[in-house]
Design an enzyme around this catalytic site. Structure first.
Site, PDB file in Angstrom:
ATOM      1  CB  VAL A 218      -0.815   0.077   1.328  1.00  0.00           C
ATOM      2  CG1 VAL A 218      -1.747   1.192   1.030  1.00  0.00           C
ATOM      3  CG2 VAL A 218      -1.750  -1.324   1.523  1.00  0.00           C
ATOM      4  CG  HIS A 219       2.882   2.868  -3.183  1.00  0.00           C
ATOM      5  ND1 HIS A 219       2.542   2.211  -3.852  1.00  0.00           N
ATOM      6  CD2 HIS A 219       3.450   4.120  -4.058  1.00  0.00           C
ATOM      7  CE1 HIS A 219       2.348   2.466  -5.252  1.00  0.00           C
ATOM      8  NE2 HIS A 219       3.015   3.761  -5.229  1.00  0.00           N
ATOM      9  NE  ARG A 220      -0.985   3.702  -7.424  1.00  0.00           N
ATOM     10  CZ  ARG A 220      -0.091   4.241  -8.284  1.00  0.00           C
ATOM     11  NH1 ARG A 220       0.160   5.614  -8.117  1.00  0.00           N
ATOM     12  NH2 ARG A 220       0.503   3.572  -8.836  1.00  0.00           N
ATOM     13  NE  ARG A 255       2.636   9.326   0.189  1.00  0.00           N
ATOM     14  CZ  ARG A 255       2.633   8.986  -1.208  1.00  0.00           C
ATOM     15  NH1 ARG A 255       2.998   7.843  -1.642  1.00  0.00           N
ATOM     16  NH2 ARG A 255       3.085  10.333  -1.589  1.00  0.00           N
TER      17      ARG A 255
END
Ligand code: UD1
Length: 383
Positions: A218-220, A255
């Site tokens: 998950v990074h968006r 992030r």
């Protein structure tokens, strides 16, 4: 000799550049000379250096060390640095990959200096202009001279925007060449898969050998900066791991990692479930990632690249987004769009665990995209 300046900056671009550089080195070194510029968009060792080492990407001649910032500042600084490099290198063409801010900066700097842009992974569209990547793709495609699309859908998307293959060369940005050449990432998966399985220690280190597990990424921004979405995804991961008694491995983009650490310190329930079998690990190298993908029962991701790698590894994929550029995967039934909805994610992953798909036709080419692209670059006339 054709002189190319290749722009990279973000993790997925290092992976794509590795495939092209390898084939230049092995098959085209008498006709193509490549100079690499790293914008520095990704700078952590786990996001950058490890890929250069492991995939034997040539040392960049330029590193702009731009780092993270707002989109305007990040992209603006990149344009300035790339422009200087183009002026001093005087390349015949500038190669850009994919859809990141580094892609956009390379395409704008080159086209404004009237240097041909060669866009690899052209034509992909999510039809969601809220995504910075969609703006980057559309803009880069429209100023490119040679456009290499990995899928037929990409070629069709370009024609809907008026970008069609010109039958007469030389190609230029007023007379574009559009080529359907397969996917460089598939070249890499085929090239590195056995090496990864033989040498990566990750499955042993995580005690995953011969055990079922789910791999998730998950990074968006839509799933990380929007806390409601992140919490909804975390709830889904906990629920699947408990209901199916299966471990979920989640390598973290920096992030996501910093947001998770902050949420942990706040003690949110999604990160405090003692029966959960979700395990966070730091971002992994390409070989480790391929290895994790190869052994997973199901892959959950919001990454474009990981969706495709799931297909290459013949694994079903739950796409944690509302739309995707890789529509063929969804149309085949081997992937499903769930967004961040807890219920949809749990149901989709459960179904794939119960009855995994078995047919994965070759929609991403034959694993020789780099050679096909370089054949076009060296034989077509372009200016
Ligand atoms: C970029 C691409 C995205 C791609 C992704 C792959 C754009 C608009 N987005 O997103 O398409 O899927 O790369 O990873 O170009 N950070 C670090 N260390 C790093 C890199 C990033 O700590 O080495 C953190 C910073 O806090 C930064 C955040 O990650 O604010 C976002 O980084 P950035 O490069 O702007 O975009 P990505 O989310 O990585």
């Amino acid at each position: 000799m054709i002189n190319l300046l290749t722009i990279v900056g973000a993790r997925p671009q290092f992976i794509k550049a590795a495939a092209l550089s390898r084939v230049i080195r092995n098959e085209f070194h008498t006709t193509v000379n490549e100079v690499i510029l790293h914008t520095g968009q990704h700078y952590d060792a786990s996001m950058s250096d490890v890929f250069f080492k492991e995939m034997q990407i040539p040392e960049p001649a330029y590193n702009l060390d731009i780092g993270s910032d707002s989109h305007g500042i990040q992209t603006g600084k990149m344009i300035q640095g790339i422009e200087e490099a183009i002026i001093s290198e005087k390349p015949d063409g500038v190669v850009v990959y994919g859809d990141t801010n580094s892609t956009l900066a390379g395409a704008l700097a080159a086209s404004k200096l009237h240097v041909p842009v060669l866009h690899i992974e052209a034509g992909l569209r999510s039809f969601n202009k809220q995504m910075p990547e969609e703006i980057n793709r559309i803009t880069s495609d429209h100023v490119s001279t040679l456009l290499f699309s990995p899928t037929k859908t990409g070629v069709k998307n370009l024609s809907l925007e008026g970008i069609t293959h010109s039958k007469s060369s030389p190609y230029s940005f007023d007379n574009q060449g559009v080529f359907h050449c397969g996917d460089l990432m598939y070249d890499n998966t085929l090239f590195f898969k056995n090496l990864a399985i033989d040498t990566s220690p990750i499955l042993k280190d995580l005690d995953l050998l011969n055990r079922p597990y789910i791999l998730a990424t998950v990074h968006r921004p839509a799933n990380t900066d929007e806390l409601l979405n992140l919490k909804s995804i975390l709830r889904a991961l906990n629920k699947i791991s408990i209901e199916k008694q299966i471990r979920v491995i989640l390598p973290l983009h920096p992030r996501t990692s910093s947001i998770i650490n902050k949420l942990k310190s706040e003690g949110i329930p999604e990160l405090n479930d003692p029966s959960s079998k979700v395990q966070f690990i730091t971002a992994v190298s390409f070989l480790d990632m391929i290895c994790l993908e190869s052994g997973a029962s199901v892959i959950l991701t919001d990454s474009g690249g990981v969706q495709k790698e799931a297909w290459f590894m013949e694994k079903p994929v739950v796409v944690l987004r509302e739309e995707t550029e890789w529509v063929e995967i969804i149309q085949s039934g081997n992937g499903i769009l769930t967004g961040a909805s807890t219920e949809k994610i749990v149901e989709a992953a459960g179904n794939y665990i119960e009855s995994p798909p078995t047919s994965f036709p070759p929609i991403f080419g034959k694993g020789r995209a780099a050679t096909e692209i370089l054949e076009v670059i060296t034989s077509a006339q372009w200016m």
